[in-house]
Design an enzyme around this catalytic site. Structure first.
Site, PDB file in Angstrom:
ATOM      1  N   ASP A   4      -1.125   1.161  -4.625  1.00 62.19           N
ATOM      2  CA  ASP A   4      -1.993   0.079  -5.106  1.00 62.19           C
ATOM      3  C   ASP A   4      -3.394   0.577  -5.455  1.00 62.19           C
ATOM      4  O   ASP A   4      -4.282  -0.220  -5.738  1.00 62.19           O
ATOM      5  CB  ASP A   4      -2.050  -1.085  -4.118  1.00 62.19           C
ATOM      6  N   ASP A  58      -2.718   6.200  -3.835  1.00 55.92           N
ATOM      7  CA  ASP A  58      -1.544   5.510  -3.294  1.00 55.92           C
ATOM      8  C   ASP A  58      -1.085   4.416  -4.261  1.00 55.92           C
ATOM      9  O   ASP A  58      -1.733   4.185  -5.292  1.00 55.92           O
ATOM     10  CB  ASP A  58      -1.845   4.958  -1.896  1.00 55.92           C
ATOM     11  N   ASP A  76      -5.957   1.938  -3.858  1.00 58.62           N
ATOM     12  CA  ASP A  76      -7.190   1.718  -3.107  1.00 58.62           C
ATOM     13  C   ASP A  76      -7.546   2.921  -2.227  1.00 58.62           C
ATOM     14  O   ASP A  76      -8.640   2.993  -1.680  1.00 58.62           O
ATOM     15  CB  ASP A  76      -7.142   0.421  -2.289  1.00 58.62           C
ATOM     16  N   SER A 117       0.824  -1.202   0.000  1.00 60.38           N
ATOM     17  CA  SER A 117       0.000   0.000   0.000  1.00 60.38           C
ATOM     18  C   SER A 117       0.863   1.259   0.000  1.00 60.38           C
ATOM     19  O   SER A 117       1.662   1.460  -0.899  1.00 60.38           O
ATOM     20  CB  SER A 117      -0.964  -0.044   1.190  1.00 60.38           C
TER      21      SER A 117
END
Length: 564
Positions: free
Chosen positions: A309, A307, A311, A148
């Site tokens: 990834d 961010d 999400d 993340s």
């Protein structure tokens, strides 16, 4: 160091099972007792949904051996479910981080060696698309290799179940047990890649899933007319912060009608070192500096940033003085709650059994707004997997119609195409919402102020205290226990009305969290991070004026942190 730690270190140093690069890395820390202890005093914890740690050699690090072992544990759990579960396969996605591609291949080939198909995305994909793909491909599980918004030294490995949500606590515990039954690293063996391809156990996927995922996201658009009304002059600056969001978000925004989307050129391409930021996190204003510079130059109306990834998403808007300010996750969440519910009400499409879901450390402002529309609100523990669980429960029972889920840490989901926070759909709705306000001659900031006037000024703060290693973990646990044993009666000038101890309640899964409900709807919560070596302190206040909020929240946070 204890004898167990020393034995682990020596095994990795001298056992021929471990490759030469691993042994050379460990030779380099010979004599560094603290470093050896941190790498080997325990195994990297599977936690509530996967692994996360610093990349490197050792049992407490992210490397191909710990990834293989975790995957073997998952494979054993799937095999215990029987032939139907085995035949469904597992979907794997990965982000731009160091070793993400390699770890995803290791996981795929361990699954293949257990007779379980691995559907692997051919290149970088977002976490929410992985969540979508699990159900779209009718897989039994999913894996996404990402850490993340952690610093570049980290990577991670999150596991999803067949409902598209991160594995529930019970499943995570059972997978953990399977991992713990693997006493050495010899039994976690990957299949040869070419052999796996020939056997149909390694299957690459890509554009065909992208297309249906994008359609599902675009279906959540509420006011296409608002976009087209301002599409010529409404200007958006977007930064993917070197991550996976670049392609899907630009594609979706273009397809719904936004014509002026400027991408920060220095942060457009994937970069595992995140060289333009110290921390690739849209919660941090510093991460938006290049985007703000570009927005000033282009006189943009809105900035969004995701961010690595993709999400989480943050939004930056102009205040009344014309300065760009980063909205908090709570503020964006409240704006989205109002936008979604007001639009559905206007269209006479607001379900009578609608529900909004948020976490226990998220602002109450969104809940207050929802209740103003007669919409129920359910609180979950921190972590979007709990929101995913409730979505599944409501779909099965028909008792509620899920509309929107959100958490203070910039995670949002509209619709049920995914079962995790989705920065692609959230980015689309934030841009659409800002375009709607723009069409009315207002900025998003002015829209927020109007909500404050109507529902009261809510302000929250979060402080994270990093406490690394074994000593840090013990300190975090000790701090929570001290507050549990001797709870304060007053915090920052507010009297404590109720203490909610989430280890001692039955409504939600038990978790080591304390929440102090104070007078005047103020509150404080303490919880260990589930993914980082941090103690998190949350505060919230409700007052009649923004200046008073700022004064009170500072007072509250100072008081609680001074007691740590």
């Amino acid at each position: 160091m204890d004898i167990h730690t020393i034995k682990n270190y020596e095994a990795w140093m001298f056992d021929p099972h471990f490759d030469e690069d691993t042994r050379e890395e460990l030779k380099g820390i010979m004599g560094q007792e603290k470093e050896i202890e941190d790498r080997f005093y325990k195994e990297l914890s599977f936690g509530t949904g996967g692994l996360r740690g610093i990349i490197g050699a050792g049992t407490n690090r992210m490397n191909k051996y710990t990834v293989r072992k975790a995957t073997q544990g998952l494979a054993n759990y799937i095999k215990n479910k029987g032939i139907e579960a085995i035949s469904k396969g597992v979907v794997i996605a990965y982000d731009c981080r160091h070793m993400s591609r390699e770890f995803s291949q290791e996981a795929a080939l361990v699954l293949a060696n257990n007779g379980i198909k691995a559907y692997v995305f051919e290149d970088l994909r977002s976490t929410p698309e992985l969540s979508f793909a699990v159900r779209h491909l009718k897989a039994v599980a999913g894996i996404v290799v990402t850490a993340s918004h952690n610093p570049p030294a980290y990577n991670g490995y999150k596991v999803y179940w067949e409902d598209g949500a991160q594995v529930a606590t019970k499943i995570a515990e059972e997978i953990t047990k399977e991992i713990q039954l693997i006493y050495d690293y010899y039994t976690s063996i990957p299949m040869d890649k070419e052999e796996a391809l020939r056997a149909g156990l390694l299957i690459y996927i890509g554009e065909e899933v992208d297309e249906v995922y994008e359609k599902a996201v675009i279906a959540q658009s509420l006011r296409g007319d608002a976009i087209h009304q301002v599409s010529q002059d409404f200007k958006i600056v977007f930064t993917p912060l070197h991550g996976t969001g670049n392609l899907p978000i630009r594609s979706v925004l273009k397809k719904v009608g936004f014509e002026n989307v400027l991408v920060v050129p220095q942060q457009e391409l994937p970069d595992p070192n995140f060289t333009t930021v110290s921390y690739p996190n849209p919660e941090e204003r510093a991460a938006f500096q290049l985007a703000i510079d570009l927005a000033k130059k282009e006189n943009a109306h809105l900035i969004i940033g995701t961010d690595p990834d993709c999400d989480r998403v943050g939004a930056v808007v102009k205040n009344q003085e014309g300065e760009y300010v980063v909205l908090t996750g709570n503020q964006t969440g409240a704006l989205l709650v109002d936008y979604i519910l007001s639009t559905l009400k206007e269209k006479q499409e607001l379900p009578s059994n609608a529900v909004i879901i948020k976490t226990i450390v998220t602002s109450e402002m969104g809940a207050t707004i929802a209740e103003g529309y007669g919409v129920d609100v359910f609180n979950t523990l921190t972590g979007f997997k709990y929101i995913g669980e409730k979505i599944k429960e409501y779909e099965a029972s028909g008792a509620k119609t899920f509309l929107f889920g959100f958490e203070e840490s910039y995670g949002y989901l509209a619709g049920t195409h995914a079962r995790d926070k989705d920065a692609v759909v959230a980015s689309m709705l934030i841009c659409e919402m800002a375009a709607y306000y723009h069409g009315k001659g207002q900025s998003l900031y002015e829209g927020l102020l109007s909500l404050y006037e109507k529902y009261g000024y809510h302000l929250e703060d979060l402080k994270s205290i990093t406490l690394e290693g074994k000593e840090g973990m013990e300190k975090i646990q000790g701090t929570l226990q001290a507050f549990r044993d001797n709870p304060p009666t007053e915090i920052g000038g507010y009297q404590v009305k109720t203490v909610e101890d989430y280890l001692k309640q039955d409504k939600l899964p038990k978790e080591n969290v304390l929440k102090f409900l104070l007078e005047k709807d103020a509150w404080v919560a303490l919880r260990p991070s589930g993914t980082e070596p941090k103690l998190k302190i949350y505060c919230g206040v409700v007052e009649d004026a923004l200046d008073t909020c700022k004064e009170k929240i500072q007072q509250l946070m100072s008081h609680i942190t001074n007691q740590l």
